[in-house]
Design an enzyme around this catalytic site. Structure first.
Site, PDB file in Angstrom:
ATOM      1  NE  ARG A  31      -1.144   2.424   2.925  1.00  0.00           N
ATOM      2  CZ  ARG A  31      -0.588   3.502   3.454  1.00  0.00           C
ATOM      3  NH1 ARG A  31      -0.503   4.631   2.756  1.00  0.00           N
ATOM      4  NH2 ARG A  31      -0.080   3.496   4.681  1.00  0.00           N
ATOM      5  CG  ASP A  32       3.136   4.301   3.086  1.00  0.00           C
ATOM      6  OD1 ASP A  32       2.952   5.200   2.259  1.00  0.00           O
ATOM      7  OD2 ASP A  32       3.535   4.515   4.237  1.00  0.00           O
ATOM      8  CB  CYS A 266       2.859  10.206   1.758  1.00  0.00           C
ATOM      9  SG  CYS A 266       1.231  10.945   1.740  1.00  0.00           S
TER      10      CYS A 266
END
Ligand SMILES: CC(C)(COP(=O)([O-])OP(=O)([O-])OC[C@H]1O[C@@H](n2cnc3c(N)ncnc32)[C@H](O)[C@@H]1OP(=O)([O-])[O-])[C@@H](O)C(=O)NCCC(=O)NCCSC(=O)C[C@@](C)(O)CC(=O)[O-]
Length: 339
Positions: A31-32, A266
């Site tokens: 995910r990240d 991010c």
């Protein structure tokens, strides 16, 4: 007799002491690690293979993707298909990020249409931040507004039998508003716990934090939230990731988020690199008083994680960012050249 009773440590206390050095890893690579990938569109089968291989290596908590807007974060677009494709194992938590009610509704519809006995996921992660500047960039609303939305998401998810993890981003430095007030981190973490999150992960999103700052921040948050309910999430932009993990462990944290191959960043933290590499954390804790929990002979297999980190990094067209993975690979090459 009373002397004997006083001198014998109860079994429950011994067990607690023994297990208190167990460290849980939440593997956030799928995910990240992948959400910010700009160069290539990562195919669903690659994401599925990544999750399956991580679990085979011993990972028992893995973030498989996000139910966020694909316009905002295109790489997470296929998360429903990733969940459907995973070779799901019992006792493994495959969690997904959910920013709002729309994301949760999409997930619940998917869960309701799952023909298998094993649920596609049992956990969602909700996320907010310690500053309005970051939250507006990441979620298009203030922290207060996002907490109101997340309270609804959390209540609905809990009613649906899902467990809910919370994130607070930018706990040390914010790319939009600078040095962060740790009291604000404490307040936001407490609100997430009060709304029903079983754990809150504290994110040094920018990866600029230093060990003493991690300690100061944690001592502030611990005033309102028991340390057993906190996790550490450190990006490694300035190379302090492992040091920050060790500082967090010293301050009582026992759950660490990490990313295989040090993947990631991010999309709304300009310049931030990936999370601390899982391989680097595993290596740093080998032979220490801490023991990493996992399902591969009770732990996570470092050698296999090194291989996975190199494989997924090559799929993205770059070398592994894990220092340990690079060192292991270099050693293997030296060995081969001697044969
Ligand atoms: C929350 C929104 C959607 C608000 O974005 P918005 O534009 O304010 O949302 P909206 O409600 O106005 O909707 C806009 C459009 O998005 C759609 N939409 C709305 N919600 C969804 C959804 N859930 N799934 C799919 N589609 C959605 C909605 O249907 C609409 O579609 P349109 O009518 O234009 O065709 C947006 O800001 C967003 O998706 N943000 C996600 C950002 C993100 O994923 N960031 C990375 C994860 S956080 C992170 O990495 C930090 C962390 C956790 O790792 C810890 C750390 O390191 O600090």
């Amino acid at each position: 007799m009373s002397f004997l009773r006083a001198s014998i440590t109860p079994l429950s206390t011994l067990r607690r002491r023994f297990y208190s050095n167990l460290v849980n890893i939440v593997e956030v690579g799928p995910r990240d690690g992948l959400q910010n990938e700009k160069k290539v569109a990562i195919p669903v089968p690659t994401k599925v293979e990544l999750v399956n291989r991580l679990v085979k290596a011993g990972v028992t908590n893995v973030e498989a993707g996000s139910f966020v807007s694909p316009k905002w974060v295109p790489q997470m677009g296929g998360t429903a298909d990733v969940l459907k494709g995973i070779d799901r194992q019992k006792d493994v938590h495959y969690s997904v990020l959910v920013p709002n009610k729309r994301g949760l509704d999409d997930l619940v519809a998917l869960l309701d249409n799952n023909p298998s006995d094993i649920p596609l996921t049992d956990e969602v992660s909700v996320f907010t931040a310690a500053t309005d500047g970051f939250n507006k960039a990441n979620l298009n609303c203030t922290v207060k507004e996002s907490l109101e939305k997340l309270a609804v998401v959390t209540r609905t998810a809990l009613d649906r039998g899902l467990r809910v993890r919370g994130y607070v981003s930018v706990v040390i430095v914010c790319p939009y508003s600078g040095k962060v007030d740790y009291k604000r981190v404490r307040e936001v973490a407490k609100e997430l716990i009060d709304m029903g999150c079983y754990e809150v992960s504290l994110g040094d999103t920018v990866g600029q934090g230093k060990p003493h700052q991690v300690g100061e921040m944690l001592e502030e948050v611990k005033k309102a939230v028991p340390v057993e309910k906190l996790a550490g999430h450190f990006h490694d932009t300035y190379g302090t990731g492992v040091a920050n993990v060790l500082a967090a462990l010293d301050h009582g944290i026992r759950t660490i988020d990490a990313s295989v191959g040090g993947l990631g960043g991010c999309p709304y933290s300009p310049g931030a690199t990936g999370n601390v590499a899982t391989e680097d954390v595993l290596y740093a804790l080998q032979g220490s008083p801490y023991q990493v929990a996992g399902s591969n002979n009770g732990t996570i297999d470092l050698k296999e994680m090194v291989n996975i980190g190199w494989w997924i990094s090559s799929e993205l067209g770059r070398p592994s960012a894990s220092r340990v993975a690079r060192a292991v690979r270099a050693k293997e090459e030296r060995h081969k050249s001697r044969l």
